[in-house]
Write an enzyme that holds these catalytic residues in place. Structure first.
Site, short mmCIF file in Angstrom:
data_model
loop_
_atom_site.label_atom_id
_atom_site.label_comp_id
_atom_site.label_asym_id
_atom_site.label_seq_id
_atom_site.Cartn_x
_atom_site.Cartn_y
_atom_site.Cartn_z
N ASN A 1 37.83 51.44 39.78
CA ASN A 1 38.86 51.79 38.79
C ASN A 1 38.27 52.85 37.85
O ASN A 1 37.12 53.24 37.97
CB ASN A 1 39.35 50.55 38.05
CG ASN A 1 38.24 49.85 37.30
OD1 ASN A 1 37.63 50.42 36.40
ND2 ASN A 1 37.92 48.62 37.71
N LYS B 1 30.48 51.88 59.25
CA LYS B 1 31.56 52.72 58.74
C LYS B 1 32.82 52.55 59.61
O LYS B 1 32.73 52.65 60.85
CB LYS B 1 31.10 54.18 58.74
CG LYS B 1 32.14 55.10 58.14
CD LYS B 1 31.66 56.54 58.13
CE LYS B 1 32.82 57.44 57.71
NZ LYS B 1 32.53 58.84 57.95
N PRO C 1 36.30 36.20 41.46
CA PRO C 1 36.22 35.18 40.39
C PRO C 1 36.60 35.82 39.06
O PRO C 1 36.30 37.00 38.83
CB PRO C 1 34.74 34.78 40.39
CG PRO C 1 34.03 35.92 41.03
CD PRO C 1 34.99 36.54 42.01
N ILE D 1 35.51 36.15 35.70
CA ILE D 1 34.24 35.88 35.02
C ILE D 1 34.49 35.35 33.60
O ILE D 1 33.86 34.39 33.16
CB ILE D 1 33.37 37.17 34.96
CG1 ILE D 1 33.27 37.78 36.36
CG2 ILE D 1 32.00 36.89 34.39
CD1 ILE D 1 32.69 39.18 36.40
N LYS E 1 47.28 36.44 27.53
CA LYS E 1 45.97 36.46 28.21
C LYS E 1 44.93 35.65 27.45
O LYS E 1 44.13 34.94 28.03
CB LYS E 1 45.51 37.91 28.35
CG LYS E 1 44.34 38.10 29.27
CD LYS E 1 44.14 39.56 29.64
CE LYS E 1 45.27 40.06 30.51
NZ LYS E 1 45.10 41.47 30.88
O1 C5P Z 1 42.89 39.63 33.77
P1 C5P Z 1 42.45 40.91 33.19
O2 C5P Z 1 41.61 41.74 34.12
O3 C5P Z 1 43.55 41.75 32.59
O4 C5P Z 1 41.55 40.46 31.95
C1 C5P Z 1 40.71 41.34 31.27
C2 C5P Z 1 39.57 40.60 30.67
O5 C5P Z 1 39.05 39.64 31.58
C3 C5P Z 1 38.42 41.51 30.36
O6 C5P Z 1 37.70 40.97 29.26
C4 C5P Z 1 37.60 41.46 31.64
O7 C5P Z 1 36.25 41.81 31.41
C5 C5P Z 1 37.77 40.01 32.06
N1 C5P Z 1 37.76 39.77 33.50
C6 C5P Z 1 36.73 39.09 34.08
N2 C5P Z 1 36.75 38.82 35.42
C7 C5P Z 1 37.78 39.22 36.19
C8 C5P Z 1 38.85 39.91 35.62
C9 C5P Z 1 38.80 40.19 34.27
O8 C5P Z 1 35.78 38.73 33.39
N3 C5P Z 1 37.78 38.95 37.47
#
Ligand code: C5P
Length: 394
Positions: free
Chosen positions: A209, A286, A303, A305, A336
């Site tokens: 991204n 590849k 996951p 995190i 969220k």
């Molecule tokens: O669910 P979303 O990606 O919008 O949430 C954003 C927040 O969750 C950020 O703080 C991002 O670092 C954390 N996050 C995470 N693990 C993921 C997805 C998002 O820690 N798989």
């Protein structure tokens, strides 16, 4: 920084009560504070409160013969590393600018050869009056440090510049003048995640991204500047490691999760990384282009995190998530915060050029509600977040 001696002159204004908290902060940091109350200052705070907080005698009158024997006013002004006037009223500022010495406070200020900081606080019209502004310029010319008043709603019901800054900001300004930088996060461990994750498809391709890592890196740096031990778990970015920060490079979300878990316990975690939601079974070789048949990617969920950390038995005391949204920013971010179980969500609208850019405008969502900050550069956003974290962990 070893204990310094601060002579704190308290002028007469409704904001004088904040000087009590300032005394407490200075004492807690190991500094000696000698309070001098002007006559009108004594209408707002009592010598007794200041004496209790400073654990020292409080000085009020110029012609107290006993004080003159024990400690003359010249000595009182010399036996300090710094003089601070908090709050500095329009009247006190005027008398200082005119070089008057008609009470103990102004006499000390005229007699001193030490650095002087003043924190003006008054009604907005008084502050903006040409006479006050002229006096401020005179004081600036005399080498006096001016801590500009904050803007906001005032006790008198008006709005504008004139509010006394919070005690923590005055404390920081005093410490900075004394040649030290405040380290309110000394002894605290903070984990910061930053950057994107790369989810490989094959040995040469990945899904990623647009996150540049700039905001997360700036936060890691600001936390380290406040004395925190910072572990920065970083996805692939093109940024130098901030000074004093321990950086762990990872590529995928699964690696990022392992690095976060492996570095607990922590007092706080700031999860700024734009973690990929999905990963893919990565081919060993590849993937070759096949006529008319693009490969089918079969994603599985990564996951979360942040959510995992919030449910962990080793959950840090303060967990902060970020929310990059392109619409309904506050609504989505509020939901969220609840879903992830974190303490604060810092939301930003990434529909413009925030990702990769140097500026950011954020909303902080806590259990107290939403606070929107004006658009500013990412380093300043980082400094303010770091200070907030220091206040929350204090
Ligand atoms: O669910 P979303 O990606 O919008 O949430 C954003 C927040 O969750 C950020 O703080 C991002 O670092 C954390 N996050 C995470 N693990 C993921 C997805 C998002 O820690 N798989």
């Amino acid at each position: 920084m070893n204990g310094k001696r601060i002579t704190l002159i308290i002028g007469g204004g409704i904001a004088a009560y904040k000087s009590c908290e300032l005394v407490r902060l200075l004492r807690k940091a190991g500094h000696q504070v000698r309070c001098v109350l002007t006559k009108s200052g004594a209408q707002f705070v009592t010598p007794l409160s200041l004496a209790a907080l400073s654990e020292d005698k409080v000085y009020t009158e110029l012609f107290d013969l006993k004080d003159e024997v024990e400690m003359g006013h010249i000595q009182l002004s010399r036996q300090a590393d710094l003089l601070a006037v908090v709050p500095a009223t329009a009247d006190l500022i005027g008398r200082m600018a005119a070089g008057m010495a008609d009470d103990l406070a102004t006499t000390l200020l005229l007699a001193t050869d030490k650095p002087v900081l003043i924190a003006p606080a008054m009604n907005v019209r008084m502050w903006l009056h040409p006479a006050t502004q002229r006096n401020i310029e005179t004081l600036r010319g005399d080498g006096i440090q001016i801590l500009e008043p904050d803007e906001g709603a005032m006790a008198c019901g008006e709005f504008g510049p004139g509010r006394l800054p919070e005690p923590q900001s005055i404390f920081d300004a005093i410490i900075a003048m004394l040649g030290g930088s405040p380290k309110p996060l000394a002894g605290q461990h903070v984990i910061v995640t930053a950057g994107p994750t790369h989810e490989p498809i094959d040995p040469v391709r990945y899904v990623a991204n647009r996150s540049s890592g700039k905001q997360g890196y700036a936060i890691a740096e600001a936390l380290a500047t406040l004395g925190a031990r910072v572990t920065l778990v970083s996805g692939p970015v093109h940024l130098p490691t901030p000074k004093g920060v321990h950086r762990i490079d990872v590529e995928t979300a699964v690696e990022m999760q392992a690095a976060v878990a492996g570095n607990l316990p922590a007092d706080a975690a700031v999860m700024v990384a734009a973690v990929a939601d999905w990963r893919f079974p990565s081919a060993d070789q590849k993937i070759k282009k096949q006529d008319g048949a693009p490969p089918v990617l079969e994603p599985s969920e990564n996951p979360d995190i942040l959510a995992g950390l919030c449910r962990s038995p080793l959950r840090p005391r303060l967990v902060i998530g970020f929310a990059a949204e392109t619409e309904q920013v506050i609504d989505y971010a509020t939901t969220k915060r609840m879903r992830k179980g974190c303490d604060w969500i810092i939301a930003n609208d990434v529909s413009g050029d925030v990702m990769g850019g140097d500026r950011n405008s954020v909303h902080i969502i806590t259990d107290q509600g939403v606070e929107s900050w004006p658009d500013t550069d990412k380093a300043e956003v980082a400094r303010q977040i770091a200070q907030r974290i220091a206040d929350a962990l204090a």
